[in-house]
Design an enzyme around this catalytic site. Structure first.
Site, PDB file in Angstrom:
ATOM      1  N   ASN A  84      -6.675 -38.446  17.307  1.00  0.00           N
ATOM      2  CA  ASN A  84      -5.342 -38.953  16.991  1.00  0.00           C
ATOM      3  C   ASN A  84      -4.401 -38.700  18.159  1.00  0.00           C
ATOM      4  O   ASN A  84      -4.575 -37.718  18.888  1.00  0.00           O
ATOM      5  CB  ASN A  84      -4.797 -38.259  15.743  1.00  0.00           C
ATOM      6  CG  ASN A  84      -5.530 -38.685  14.488  1.00  0.00           C
ATOM      7  OD1 ASN A  84      -5.908 -39.833  14.340  1.00  0.00           O
ATOM      8  ND2 ASN A  84      -5.728 -37.740  13.582  1.00  0.00           N
TER       9      ASN A  84
ATOM     10  N   CYS B  84     -11.500 -43.505  10.602  1.00  0.00           N
ATOM     11  CA  CYS B  84     -10.613 -42.593   9.877  1.00  0.00           C
ATOM     12  C   CYS B  84     -11.030 -42.565   8.417  1.00  0.00           C
ATOM     13  O   CYS B  84     -11.430 -43.580   7.857  1.00  0.00           O
ATOM     14  CB  CYS B  84      -9.167 -43.063  10.001  1.00  0.00           C
ATOM     15  SG  CYS B  84      -7.970 -42.032   9.123  1.00  0.00           S
ATOM     16  N   HIS B  85     -10.937 -41.399   7.778  1.00  0.00           N
ATOM     17  CA  HIS B  85     -11.431 -41.259   6.408  1.00  0.00           C
ATOM     18  C   HIS B  85     -10.345 -41.406   5.337  1.00  0.00           C
ATOM     19  O   HIS B  85     -10.619 -41.188   4.155  1.00  0.00           O
ATOM     20  CB  HIS B  85     -12.139 -39.911   6.232  1.00  0.00           C
ATOM     21  CG  HIS B  85     -11.303 -38.735   6.618  1.00  0.00           C
ATOM     22  ND1 HIS B  85     -11.839 -37.587   7.142  1.00  0.00           N
ATOM     23  CD2 HIS B  85      -9.973 -38.523   6.576  1.00  0.00           C
ATOM     24  CE1 HIS B  85     -10.881 -36.718   7.393  1.00  0.00           C
ATOM     25  NE2 HIS B  85      -9.745 -37.271   7.049  1.00  0.00           N
TER      26      HIS B  85
ATOM     27  N   HIS C   1      -3.396 -44.403   9.285  1.00  0.00           N
ATOM     28  CA  HIS C   1      -2.606 -43.457   8.486  1.00  0.00           C
ATOM     29  C   HIS C   1      -1.462 -44.130   7.741  1.00  0.00           C
ATOM     30  O   HIS C   1      -0.651 -43.444   7.105  1.00  0.00           O
ATOM     31  CB  HIS C   1      -2.073 -42.295   9.343  1.00  0.00           C
ATOM     32  CG  HIS C   1      -3.148 -41.402   9.863  1.00  0.00           C
ATOM     33  ND1 HIS C   1      -3.012 -40.663  11.008  1.00  0.00           N
ATOM     34  CD2 HIS C   1      -4.393 -41.136   9.397  1.00  0.00           C
ATOM     35  CE1 HIS C   1      -4.115 -39.965  11.237  1.00  0.00           C
ATOM     36  NE2 HIS C   1      -4.970 -40.254  10.270  1.00  0.00           N
TER      37      HIS C   1
END
Length: 466
Positions: free
Chosen positions: A151, A173-174, A209
């Site tokens: 990130n 990304c999870h 995000h």
């Protein structure tokens, strides 16, 4: 048929991502080859190599790899089929400034690595590193698939493609996976049906995000239609979704949250924000969810301090030492991550659909072309095809568009080494909404000076702030 591959792991001393990746590789079938570990902290990489040796001896391991250390990144990249990036740009000293210096100005951050003041300063340290990475990949292993975990995700991918347009890169990304897990909890509570998140279909789109789920289904059940009843039952008391953890974990775990922000945004906009509350809050005006610590507590998430992260890192290092010395076993199990599954799809073993970060080539028509967006993509034999996402409601699209513009402006400013342009993106962060231009300028100056050890080589710090 077994495939022998070379994986260059840049940041191979990682205390979390590397071990998760190594475990996922071990339980995958029909793979073998070399994992080339490179890290500026060679002792950490050496520990992971030793842990890899123990993984190979584990009876649960199906794919064995040779773990090799490299003290030159160029040698690790030579002949690589895949390149993994998982680095910390700077140290905890710089992270402390990213996260906590804005608090002097009444700006609170729950993560501080993507959006907000902390995200901008972290990007300033990261982009020059990734510019160099992209050049090395272009010159040494141009056909390798590049998977980024670092990130700020969007700006890392932006730098890679800008320097080397033909690069084959995406960011994993999870956060959407966690949202799918949350939806399994909704399904269980409202319909009494227990399923794994892999059985949930979601159409998610946005920026890293700050993705939004416009459609979610289990078989013929519309999961978003279940949210009003779920909110009636659980909104006030909170519901953390992670399997194996108490749903009230947010009361003690600074990484947990009650999904109250997520559900509040659903109530406002009619689509489900996919990231965890700690990330989502940082993309909204600071007076909404991050006004002060008391407000954060009301919204059932936490301000993750750098002190906590340093203590956690010390614990992970201690764990690594014990594992590397054989005094503690390494759990060889499949994680919730999908990077290895996507690698196998690229190698031709399967076709896979997953959400990843790539340049917008029309998969999000509401966003600028070339911006880095996160949508579903189809992975198959040596190719990734973005899937056109459903349109976001216009109010949500406006929020995401602002984020795209901030990311792109920040990147262009860093690329041009133009501190004025970077500052304008800094001042336009939603978390800076309550600051005057004078205040945001003072904050930007203080944060740049705090981390100038990593900036002086690239930016005219003294000249700009004279």
């Amino acid at each position: 048929m077994e495939r022998k591959i070379k994986i260059a792991y840049i940041g191979g001393g990682s205390k979390m991502w590397a071990r998760t990746f190594m475990s996922d590789l071990a339980v995958a079938e029909n793979l073998s080859g070399e994992i080339a570990l490179y890290d500026i902290d060679m002792k950490a990489a050496e520990r992971n190599a030793k842990i890899g040796g123990y993984i190979n001896q584990d009876p649960r391991t199906k794919s064995k790899f040779e773990y090799k250390l490299y003290d030159r990144i160029e040698d690790s990249l030579n002949g690589a089929d895949f390149v993994i990036f998982s680095i910390l740009p700077g140290t905890f000293r710089e992270m402390r400034s990213d996260v906590h210096t804005p608090e002097k100005y009444g700006v609170y951050q729950s993560v501080g690595d993507t959006a907000g003041p902390g995200g901008v300063l972290r990007a300033m340290r990261t982009v020059p590193i990734y510019e160099d990475y992209a050049k090395k990949i272009r010159d040494i292993c141009p056909n390798a698939w590049v998977i980024n975990f670092t990130n700020p995700m969007s700006i890392c991918i932006k730098a890679l493609y800008d320097v080397f347009p033909e690069i084959k890169a995406f960011g994993c990304c999870h956060e959407v996976f966690n949202a799918q897990e949350f939806l399994t909890c909704v399904l269980k509570e409202i319909k009494g049906i227990n399923v794994h998140r892999s059985n949930i279909y979601t159409d998610a789109s946005g920026v890293n995000h700050f993705t939004w789920i416009t459609e979610a289904k289990y078989q013929n059940i519309d999961l978003l239609s279940l949210l009003p009843e779920f909110m009636d039952r659980f909104y006030e008391e909170g519901y953390f979704e992670r399997e194996g953890q108490d749903r009230f974990a947010f009361k003690t775990d600074p990484f947990a949250y009650g999904n109250k922000v997520k559900l509040d945004l659903y109530r406002k906009y009619g689509v489900l924000a996919a990231a965890g509350d700690r990330h989502l809050a940082e993309f909204m005006p600071n007076s909404w969810y991050l006004k002060d610590p008391a407000t954060v507590k009301e919204w059932q998430f936490g301000l993750t301090t750098v002190d906590f992260r340093e203590n956690q890192q010390a614990e992970r290092i201690a764990d690594s030492i014990e594992m590397a010395e054989g005094r503690r076993s390494f759990p060889v199990v499949k994680s919730n991550e999908e990077a290895v599954d996507l690698m196998k799809a690229l190698l031709g073993f399967q076709t896979r659909v997953s959400n990843v970060n790539m340049p917008n080539r029309g998969q999000m028509p509401q966003m600028p072309l070339g911006s880095i967006v996160e949508t579903n993509c189809i992975f198959s034999n040596d190719q990734v095809k973005p899937v056109v996402s459903k349109p976001l409601p216009i109010a949500v699209a406006n929020l995401v568009y602002r984020s795209c513009v901030n990311i792109d402006t920040t990147y262009e400013g860093i690329k041009e080494r133009d501190l004025k342009k970077i500052y304008l993106a800094f001042a336009n962060q939603p978390l800076c909404n309550t600051l005057s231009m004078e205040q945001s300028g003072e904050l930007f100056k203080e944060m740049c000076l705090n981390t100038r050890e990593y900036l002086d080589e690239f930016f005219p710090i003294d000249q700009y702030f004279a």
